[in-house]
Design an enzyme around this catalytic site. Sequence first.
Site: not given
Ligand code: NAP
Ligand code: F7E
Length: 336
Positions: A10, A125, A127, A148, A152
Amino acid sequence: MKRALITGITGQDGSYLADLLETKDYEIYGLVRRTSTDPFIRINHLIKNDRVKLIYGNMRDKATLIRALEIAKPDEIYNLAGQSDVRISFDCPDETWAINFEGVKMLADEAFKQNPKVKFYQASTSEMYGKTQPPQNEASPFEPVSPYGESKHKTHTDIVKALREKGHFICSGILFNHESPRRGENFVTRKVTQNLVKIKLGMIEGFELGNLEARRDWGFAGDYVNAMWRMLQQEVADDFVIATGVSRTIREMVEMASEILDLGLTWQGEGLDEIGITKDGKIIIRINKYFYRPNEVDYLRGDASKAKEVLGWVPQVSFKEMIAMMIEADQKILTR
Ligand code: NAP
Ligand code: F7E
């Protein structure tokens, strides 16, 4: 027909991956929570066409994971479920750990018990790099600075690496930030595009941001799920950095979105007193300490040469195209 189980279907990535596997004729199973934070909107088109089979469960509930694996009998597992919000991980470290580490351990152990030959993708990630200086690649050290990032990282070392040493096919995709119109509204790119569109439409006067100086390497989620699939089509499991190689500040991202919307944004002041002003003299952005992280990852810029060489993966959508795509989608949603 190959069978895939996607946890987190989702979410942003899960929904794009399901779209991709649909075009490749997979039988797709998705693990979903009863209390989803997105009530299946991102995958509604697949549900309507009966292209995905949903299984209720939770990464925190072992019995549901066993059941999901028994029903799906997957050839490939994409573990995308996660507590993915870095900021929230500081407030809820235990929940983050339970989902991002303990849940993965239960899922992976049971998956290989049921089928030692299953291929497993783990959503790692950038991160995990934390304070490590760019460019970051597969050989760079990990120094996570958030709960976080720590969860990971531990999953990467204690589950992915450990199970691979035992001979299982399990990969870490070390993905840098990737965005899209389906990005959660709490992440900075979507927060910015959505609020700037609201301002343009006269729905709000302004909004608040945190640290504008952090640098991120942003790509398009649709491109990144393609890399996940490619990883599981290899003969040998390995880890891959997926990134564009270009890094921008949050400030530059805001400026790009403002330019596309022709807001004529300029900045005045410094630090917490800084403001963003439109060409009509309206203050639309203020800085709020609340949106700063207790600990920040300052500079991410990935080196995805290995993915290019081994997987033949290169990003297709530019940063500007992606931001324009997000703005267009937000305009459609907000004028509906
Ligand atoms: P997202 O939009 O926040 O989606 C997270 C998904 O995990 C949702 O479907 C959520 O379901 C599900 N989930 C959360 N807690 C759960 C639980 N306890 N049991 C089952 N499902 C659960 O994240 P995304 O951006 O698609 O990222 C996908 C994965 O890649 C994540 O693990 C994230 O940490 C990792 N990641 C993301 C990025 C990025 O930039 N987007 C980069 C590196 C790694 P619900 O709908 O029920 O909330
Ligand atoms: O923040 C700055 C904040 O929340 C990016 C996740 O998908 O990517 C994501 O993590 C930057 C940070 O993403 C606001 O301080 C400023 O420096 O969009 P973000 P994130 O923390 O980089 C990694 C790769 C993952 O794996 C994670 O799952 O933006 N920032 N002002 C802000 N961030 C937010 N959210 N809101 C603000 O108002």
